[in-house]
Design an enzyme around this catalytic site. Structure first.
Site, PDB file in Angstrom:
ATOM      1  N   ASP A  58      41.127  77.201 -30.815  1.00 35.24           N
ATOM      2  CA  ASP A  58      40.618  78.509 -30.429  1.00 35.24           C
ATOM      3  C   ASP A  58      41.711  79.347 -29.790  1.00 35.24           C
ATOM      4  O   ASP A  58      41.745  80.565 -29.917  1.00 35.24           O
ATOM      5  CB  ASP A  58      39.444  78.319 -29.458  1.00 35.24           C
ATOM      6  CG  ASP A  58      38.859  79.643 -29.017  1.00 35.24           C
ATOM      7  OD1 ASP A  58      38.924  80.605 -29.801  1.00 35.24           O
ATOM      8  OD2 ASP A  58      38.347  79.721 -27.890  1.00 35.24           O
ATOM      9  N   ASP A  61      44.888  79.964 -32.621  1.00 34.52           N
ATOM     10  CA  ASP A  61      44.744  81.041 -33.604  1.00 34.52           C
ATOM     11  C   ASP A  61      45.136  82.398 -33.021  1.00 34.52           C
ATOM     12  O   ASP A  61      45.684  83.251 -33.723  1.00 34.52           O
ATOM     13  CB  ASP A  61      43.324  81.084 -34.187  1.00 34.52           C
ATOM     14  CG  ASP A  61      42.245  81.329 -33.140  1.00 34.52           C
ATOM     15  OD1 ASP A  61      42.593  81.611 -31.978  1.00 34.52           O
ATOM     16  OD2 ASP A  61      41.058  81.230 -33.484  1.00 34.52           O
ATOM     17  N   GLY A  62      44.883  82.586 -31.721  1.00 30.94           N
ATOM     18  CA  GLY A  62      45.315  83.829 -31.080  1.00 30.94           C
ATOM     19  C   GLY A  62      46.829  83.940 -31.029  1.00 30.94           C
ATOM     20  O   GLY A  62      47.397  85.023 -31.252  1.00 30.94           O
ATOM     21  N   SER A  72      43.369  90.922 -36.436  1.00 31.87           N
ATOM     22  CA  SER A  72      42.361  91.637 -37.217  1.00 31.87           C
ATOM     23  C   SER A  72      41.044  91.694 -36.454  1.00 31.87           C
ATOM     24  O   SER A  72      40.739  90.803 -35.656  1.00 31.87           O
ATOM     25  CB  SER A  72      42.134  90.961 -38.578  1.00 31.87           C
ATOM     26  OG  SER A  72      41.607  89.657 -38.424  1.00 31.87           O
ATOM     27  N   ASP A  79      36.175  84.767 -34.178  1.00 29.81           N
ATOM     28  CA  ASP A  79      36.577  83.853 -33.105  1.00 29.81           C
ATOM     29  C   ASP A  79      35.529  83.815 -31.999  1.00 29.81           C
ATOM     30  O   ASP A  79      35.156  82.744 -31.514  1.00 29.81           O
ATOM     31  CB  ASP A  79      37.930  84.295 -32.549  1.00 29.81           C
ATOM     32  CG  ASP A  79      38.510  83.288 -31.577  1.00 29.81           C
ATOM     33  OD1 ASP A  79      38.782  82.154 -32.007  1.00 29.81           O
ATOM     34  OD2 ASP A  79      38.708  83.637 -30.402  1.00 29.81           O
ATOM     35  N   ASP A  83      33.044  80.715 -30.870  1.00 33.75           N
ATOM     36  CA  ASP A  83      32.999  80.256 -29.475  1.00 33.75           C
ATOM     37  C   ASP A  83      31.565  80.161 -28.964  1.00 33.75           C
ATOM     38  O   ASP A  83      31.150  79.152 -28.385  1.00 33.75           O
ATOM     39  CB  ASP A  83      33.786  81.204 -28.568  1.00 33.75           C
ATOM     40  CG  ASP A  83      35.278  81.074 -28.761  1.00 33.75           C
ATOM     41  OD1 ASP A  83      35.716  80.061 -29.333  1.00 33.75           O
ATOM     42  OD2 ASP A  83      36.006  81.999 -28.345  1.00 33.75           O
TER      43      ASP A  83
END
Length: 260
Positions: A58, A61-62, A72, A79, A83
C-alpha cells in the site's frame, strides 16, 4: 510543421493508465487480500503474512507513483477503496472472534463514515487533498496531519508490537519504511488488528479479558501493547474529529449555496 507534429506528446489511452506500475501493485494487493481472507481461519500465520505484505505494498505503490511519474486519480481512489475494504474485512473477522463483536462493527462504521465524509467535503470545497486541514479548528486534527512525527507515532504505536509476534515481517516492513521514505498515514491500525487476531485462541474470546491478561504479564510486549492502544485511541478520536469537521463543511456549503 512535420517537426512540430513529431514533438507533440502521444495521447495516453485508458489502458495505459490501468497498467501504471502503482496500479498493477494495487491489483496484486487485491489478489493477496482475497486469498488471505479465504484462508484466515485455517492458516492464521499465512493470512497475517499475506495481509502484512499487502499493507507494505500500500505504501510501495505510492513511492512507485512518484518515482515513475505515474500519479493518477484512478490510482489514488483505487488505493483508498482497497484500504477501506481491507480494513472492513479484518474488522468483520475480529467481530466474529471477540466478544462483544459490536466494538469492531462500530469501529468499521466510524472508519467508513469519517473517511467518506472527509473525502466528499474535500472535493466539495475545492481542495486537492483530504490532508489539507490548515483551516480546521481542532489542534489535534491539525497536529495529526501537519506533524509527521506525531502521525508516525499513531502509526508505529500500532505497528511495533509485531516485532514480538512476527519478527521477519517487522524487519521487512521497517526496511521498506526507511529505504522508501513511506508515508506513515497508511493503514495505521491494521497491524494492531492483526495482532489481536493472532493472539485469539478461539473464536469466542472476550476482548477485555485478552487485553487485560496481556497487559498484566509485565513483559516488554505488555508495554508495547499499552503504547499501541494509546496510539489507537488517539486515532479513533481523530476519526471522530474528522467526521465532525467534514460534516460541518458540508453544512456550511449548503448554507452558502442557499445565500446565492
Amino acid at each position: 510543421m512535420a517537426n512540430t507534429s513529431k514533438s507533440r506528446p502521444k495521447k495516453q489511452g485508458k489502458l495505459s493508465v490501468y497498467l501504471y506500475i502503482p496500479n498493477i501493485i494495487g491489483y496484486i494487493r487485491v489478489l493477496l487480500n482475497v486469498y488471505a481472507f479465504a484462508i484466515c481461519f485455517s492458516q492464521k500465520w499465512v493470512f497475517s503474512t499475506l495481509y502484512f505484505v499487502s499493507f507494505v505494498c500500500d505504501a510501495v505503490d505510492g513511492w512507485c507513483a512518484r518515482k515513475f511519474n505515474q500519479v493518477s486519480t484512478f490510482g489514488a481512489v483505487f488505493d483508498m477503496v482497497t484500504d477501506r475494504i481491507s480494513t472492513a474485512c479484518l474488522l468483520v473477522i475480529l467481530s466474529q472472534v471477540y466478544r462483544p463483536g459490536l466494538v469492531f462493527v462500530s469501529l468499521l462504521a466510524l472508519d467508513i463514515a469519517s473517511h467518506w465524509l472527509q473525502m466528499y467535503s474535500t472535493f466539495l470545497v475545492g481542495k486537492t487533498s483530504h490532508k489539507d486541514v490548515k483551516d480546521s479548528s481542532s489542534w489535534l486534527f491539525r497536529l495529526y496531519y501537519g506533524n509527521r512525527m506525531f502521525m508516525g507515532f499513531c502509526c508505529v504505536a500500532c505497528e511495533v508490537n509485531v516485532t514480538f509476534v512476527c519478527p521477519f515481517i517487522c524487519i521487512f516492513f521497517f526496511s521498506c519504511y526507511w529505504y522508501l521514505s513511506l508515508d506513515p498515514t497508511v493503514s495505521t491500525l491494521q497491524v494492531l488488528y492483526i495482532i489481536l487476531f493472532l493472539i485469539a485462541e478461539s473464536q469466542n474470546e472476550n476482548l477485555v479479558d485478552v487485553l487485560v491478561s496481556s497487559l498484566q504479564q509485565g513483559s516488554p510486549l505488555s508495554f508495547l501493547l499499552a503504547l499501541s492502544l494509546f496510539g489507537w485511541a488517539i486515532k479513533q478520536i481523530i476519526n471522530f474529529i474528522q467526521m465532525k469537521t467534514a460534516a460541518d463543511a458540508c453544512v456550511l456549503y449548503d448554507i452558502e449555496k442557499q445565500k446565492r
